[in-house]
Design an enzyme around this catalytic site. Structure first.
Site, PDB file in Angstrom:
ATOM      1  N   LYS A  60     -17.220   3.564   5.706  1.00 23.20           N
ATOM      2  CA  LYS A  60     -17.188   3.597   7.178  1.00 23.20           C
ATOM      3  C   LYS A  60     -17.303   5.030   7.682  1.00 23.20           C
ATOM      4  O   LYS A  60     -18.082   5.319   8.592  1.00 23.20           O
ATOM      5  CB  LYS A  60     -15.864   2.981   7.664  1.00 23.20           C
ATOM      6  CG  LYS A  60     -15.525   3.332   9.107  1.00 23.20           C
ATOM      7  CD  LYS A  60     -14.173   2.816   9.521  1.00 23.20           C
ATOM      8  CE  LYS A  60     -12.992   3.680   9.180  1.00 23.20           C
ATOM      9  NZ  LYS A  60     -12.655   4.758  10.108  1.00 23.20           N
ATOM     10  N   ASN A  61     -16.516   5.928   7.090  1.00 21.17           N
ATOM     11  CA  ASN A  61     -16.457   7.293   7.634  1.00 21.17           C
ATOM     12  C   ASN A  61     -17.694   8.118   7.298  1.00 21.17           C
ATOM     13  O   ASN A  61     -17.846   9.230   7.809  1.00 21.17           O
ATOM     14  CB  ASN A  61     -15.187   8.004   7.171  1.00 21.17           C
ATOM     15  CG  ASN A  61     -13.965   7.425   7.864  1.00 21.17           C
ATOM     16  OD1 ASN A  61     -14.098   6.686   8.845  1.00 21.17           O
ATOM     17  ND2 ASN A  61     -12.775   7.743   7.363  1.00 21.17           N
ATOM     18  N   ARG A 114     -12.657   6.506  18.293  1.00 21.65           N
ATOM     19  CA  ARG A 114     -12.645   7.974  18.303  1.00 21.65           C
ATOM     20  C   ARG A 114     -13.915   8.581  17.722  1.00 21.65           C
ATOM     21  O   ARG A 114     -14.366   9.633  18.175  1.00 21.65           O
ATOM     22  CB  ARG A 114     -11.463   8.491  17.485  1.00 21.65           C
ATOM     23  CG  ARG A 114     -10.116   8.126  18.002  1.00 21.65           C
ATOM     24  CD  ARG A 114      -9.107   9.034  17.379  1.00 21.65           C
ATOM     25  NE  ARG A 114      -9.471  10.422  17.604  1.00 21.65           N
ATOM     26  CZ  ARG A 114      -9.244  11.087  18.726  1.00 21.65           C
ATOM     27  NH1 ARG A 114      -8.629  10.493  19.712  1.00 21.65           N
ATOM     28  NH2 ARG A 114      -9.619  12.344  18.852  1.00 21.65           N
ATOM     29  N   CYS A 126      -4.197   8.262  19.989  1.00 18.81           N
ATOM     30  CA  CYS A 126      -4.332   7.596  18.691  1.00 18.81           C
ATOM     31  C   CYS A 126      -2.948   7.472  18.076  1.00 18.81           C
ATOM     32  O   CYS A 126      -2.161   8.423  18.124  1.00 18.81           O
ATOM     33  CB  CYS A 126      -5.245   8.406  17.794  1.00 18.81           C
ATOM     34  SG  CYS A 126      -5.441   7.696  16.172  1.00 18.81           S
ATOM     35  N   ARG A 128      -4.999  13.948  18.124  1.00 16.27           N
ATOM     36  CA  ARG A 128      -6.282  14.180  17.455  1.00 16.27           C
ATOM     37  C   ARG A 128      -7.178  15.008  18.383  1.00 16.27           C
ATOM     38  O   ARG A 128      -8.102  14.492  19.014  1.00 16.27           O
ATOM     39  CB  ARG A 128      -6.907  12.844  17.056  1.00 16.27           C
ATOM     40  CG  ARG A 128      -5.992  12.131  16.066  1.00 16.27           C
ATOM     41  CD  ARG A 128      -6.550  10.889  15.509  1.00 16.27           C
ATOM     42  NE  ARG A 128      -7.688  11.089  14.643  1.00 16.27           N
ATOM     43  CZ  ARG A 128      -8.352  10.076  14.092  1.00 16.27           C
ATOM     44  NH1 ARG A 128      -7.973   8.844  14.330  1.00 16.27           N
ATOM     45  NH2 ARG A 128      -9.390  10.308  13.325  1.00 16.27           N
ATOM     46  N   ASP A 173     -10.585  20.408  19.904  1.00 15.25           N
ATOM     47  CA  ASP A 173     -10.818  21.817  20.251  1.00 15.25           C
ATOM     48  C   ASP A 173     -11.780  22.517  19.286  1.00 15.25           C
ATOM     49  O   ASP A 173     -12.586  23.359  19.693  1.00 15.25           O
ATOM     50  CB  ASP A 173      -9.473  22.571  20.307  1.00 15.25           C
ATOM     51  CG  ASP A 173      -8.706  22.460  18.998  1.00 15.25           C
ATOM     52  OD1 ASP A 173      -8.467  21.325  18.546  1.00 15.25           O
ATOM     53  OD2 ASP A 173      -8.346  23.495  18.407  1.00 15.25           O
ATOM     54  N   ASP A 201      -5.977   9.207   4.116  1.00 13.42           N
ATOM     55  CA  ASP A 201      -6.317   7.785   4.296  1.00 13.42           C
ATOM     56  C   ASP A 201      -5.847   6.920   3.130  1.00 13.42           C
ATOM     57  O   ASP A 201      -6.017   5.693   3.162  1.00 13.42           O
ATOM     58  CB  ASP A 201      -7.828   7.624   4.509  1.00 13.42           C
ATOM     59  CG  ASP A 201      -8.277   8.225   5.836  1.00 13.42           C
ATOM     60  OD1 ASP A 201      -7.430   8.440   6.714  1.00 13.42           O
ATOM     61  OD2 ASP A 201      -9.490   8.491   5.985  1.00 13.42           O
ATOM     62  N   ARG A 245     -11.377  -2.956  11.505  1.00 13.50           N
ATOM     63  CA  ARG A 245     -12.165  -1.780  11.900  1.00 13.50           C
ATOM     64  C   ARG A 245     -12.754  -1.088  10.682  1.00 13.50           C
ATOM     65  O   ARG A 245     -13.796  -0.454  10.789  1.00 13.50           O
ATOM     66  CB  ARG A 245     -11.280  -0.759  12.623  1.00 13.50           C
ATOM     67  CG  ARG A 245     -10.680  -1.277  13.888  1.00 13.50           C
ATOM     68  CD  ARG A 245      -9.936  -0.187  14.575  1.00 13.50           C
ATOM     69  NE  ARG A 245     -10.912   0.750  15.114  1.00 13.50           N
ATOM     70  CZ  ARG A 245     -10.814   1.320  16.300  1.00 13.50           C
ATOM     71  NH1 ARG A 245      -9.783   1.077  17.054  1.00 13.50           N
ATOM     72  NH2 ARG A 245     -11.731   2.148  16.715  1.00 13.50           N
TER      73      ARG A 245
END
Ligand code: EPU
Length: 431
Positions: A22-23, A92, A116, A121, A124, A308, A400
């Protein structure tokens, strides 16, 4: 809403295949905006987050086709530069549009994602990186406004208080590949998902040196072309299956996972005494009879232990005699799974950014709430080790990021059923 009913059913056994990450898929989908030619992505997991991303890409003007499961073909000919709040707030990772829109259109207006549950999160560093590329960056009415009319490459130190940023690095790479001149990123994230993004961008014609290291050098090019790309394996899904095998003392072969993607996690499990056999891209978790040993573990950016997989390691360590200390350095408040594990009988104290786990607890099934994606997985692992039934609510968090989770685990003999909340025992129904 769907709920899971999970019952401990002894050791898991069999073979299980890892899907696409997914990421990795989310920034890769965003990167398709960098070319007006078609890009085909293969091995894309079927997840709600992927569908959100596709919805946003359609909104900004991409033509999207999904000719077969796992394959997405995107063509970003005519684009608009605005990603609105009602789409961005759902996920996000939609912040990943900032880099490609800036690069392609020389302007972007992207809503800032909301809060979140795993902790603050900020973005910047994404904004600092764009400013270093000579973009004008302003925040107005909840949106980041980028004027990139004078964009050019330059040196950028992208580290923050917790080290590198994964999606921040993705954004700055995606902006820099079309920025005139040379960009040098120091303290770039080294996660396999960033490597995968760089590899696809190189196929599209980008010039990137230092891929996989914290120092990237990018020579901007005029335009990128289309390509075909296979999404890298999901190391977090693989780690979750390995932890599921270990917590049930199972005999499970996890296929399609290059072990170098999971170095710190595999090392920690071996230190605990989980017998692993690694051959090529296959990891075999063997059954064990000796008790496991407790661990001391700190989450860090890659190649350190991934945040994770922290919740899943917590679940496993509830079953290991002795005291384990698991310290969260990326999201110091990411312990929403702990009160739910305590409801199942785990003995865990939170001291600052650390979970102190007194192991070998007898867990028993209980009604519990999933709070985020990885916490959901940890509760399911704990339920495999518990006596009785565990009802897990709010599993939309799990959907998700884990594809067909219950079907894949049921293939190993797990007793896990997806039901409707109307099937919950009367006393567990929420207001
Ligand atoms: N940070 C800043 N400023 C920034 C950006 C990040 O201070 O501008 C801080 C964060 O507060 C955090 C640390 O830097 O303490 C790392 O955050 P990072 O930006 O790397 O996280 P992310 O890119 O938003 C990705 C994954 C997360 C994963 C983290 C860390 C995606 C879509 N998300 O998030 O995945 O936990 O990296 O590895 O890639 C998940 O899959 O469950 C998940 C949350």
């Amino acid at each position: 809403m769907d709920v899971f009913k999970v019952s401990g059913n002894g050791p898991l056994r069999g073979e299980i295949e890892v899907g696409g990450a997914k990421n990795a898929a989310l920034p890769l989908l965003a990167a398709t905006l960098l070319s007006d030619e078609p890009v085909t992505l293969r091995n894309v997991p079927d997840l709600s987050d992927i569908r959100f991303m596709v919805e946003i890409l359609r909104h900004v003007g991409s033509e999207v086709a999904n000719p077969e499961p796992g394959v997405w073909r995107l063509k970003a000919k005519e684009l608009t530069h605005i990603a609105p709040y009602d789409l961005v707030r759902k996920m996000r990772a939609s912040v990943c549009l900032l880099g490609p829109l800036t690069a392609r259109l020389r302007k972007a207006e992207v809503s800032i994602p909301g809060g979140c549950v795993i902790g603050p999160r900020p973005i910047d560093l994404h904004l600092k990186g764009l400013a270093k590329l000579n973009c004008k960056v302003e925040i107005n009415n909840g949106y980041v406004h980028v004027d990139a009319s004078a964009m050019r490459g330059g040196p950028i130190f992208l580290g923050g208080r917790s080290g590198s940023t994964v999606t921040g690095t993705a954004n700055i790479i995606m902006a820099a590949v079309l920025a005139p001149g040379t960009t040098r990123i120091e303290c770039a994230a080294c996660e396999p998902e960033i490597v995968d993004l760089c590899n696809m961008l190189v196929k599209m014609g980008a010039t990137i040196k230092g891929i996989g290291s914290p120092e990237l050098t990018i020579e901007g090019v005029e335009a990128l072309h289309g390509c075909e790309h296979q999404v890298v394996a999901d190391r977090i899904e693989a780690g979750t299956f390995i932890a599921a095998a270990a917590i049930t003392r199972g005999d499970v072969t996890v296929k399609g996972i290059p072990p170098n993607l999971l170095g710190a996690f595999l090392d920690k499990l071996e230190e605990a005494g989980v017998p692993l056999e690694i051959t090529g891209d296959t990891i075999h978790v063997r059954p064990y009879s000796e008790p496991l040993k407790p661990v001391d573990c700190i989450t860090l950016p890659h190649p350190g232990f991934p945040t994770d997989l922290q919740a899943q390691l917590c679940a496993l360590m509830t079953q290991v005699e002795g005291i384990s200390i698991i310290t969260e350095r990326i999201y110091p408040n990411r312990f929403m799974h702990v009160p739910e594990l305590q409801r199942m009988g785990a003995d865990i104290a939170i001291e600052g950014p650390s979970a102190i786990i007194k192991g070998a607890s007898k867990l028993s099934g209980a009604p519990v709430m999933a709070s985020d994606l990885r916490a959901s997985a940890a509760l399911i692992l704990a339920a495999f080790a518990a006596t009785g039934d565990t009802w897990i609510q709010r599993i939309y968090h799990l959907d998700r990021g884990y594809e067909r989770f219950e079907t894949k685990l049921a293939g190993l003999g797990a007793k896990i059923e997806r039901l409707k909340d109307t099937d919950l025992p009367q006393e567990l129904l929420l207001d």
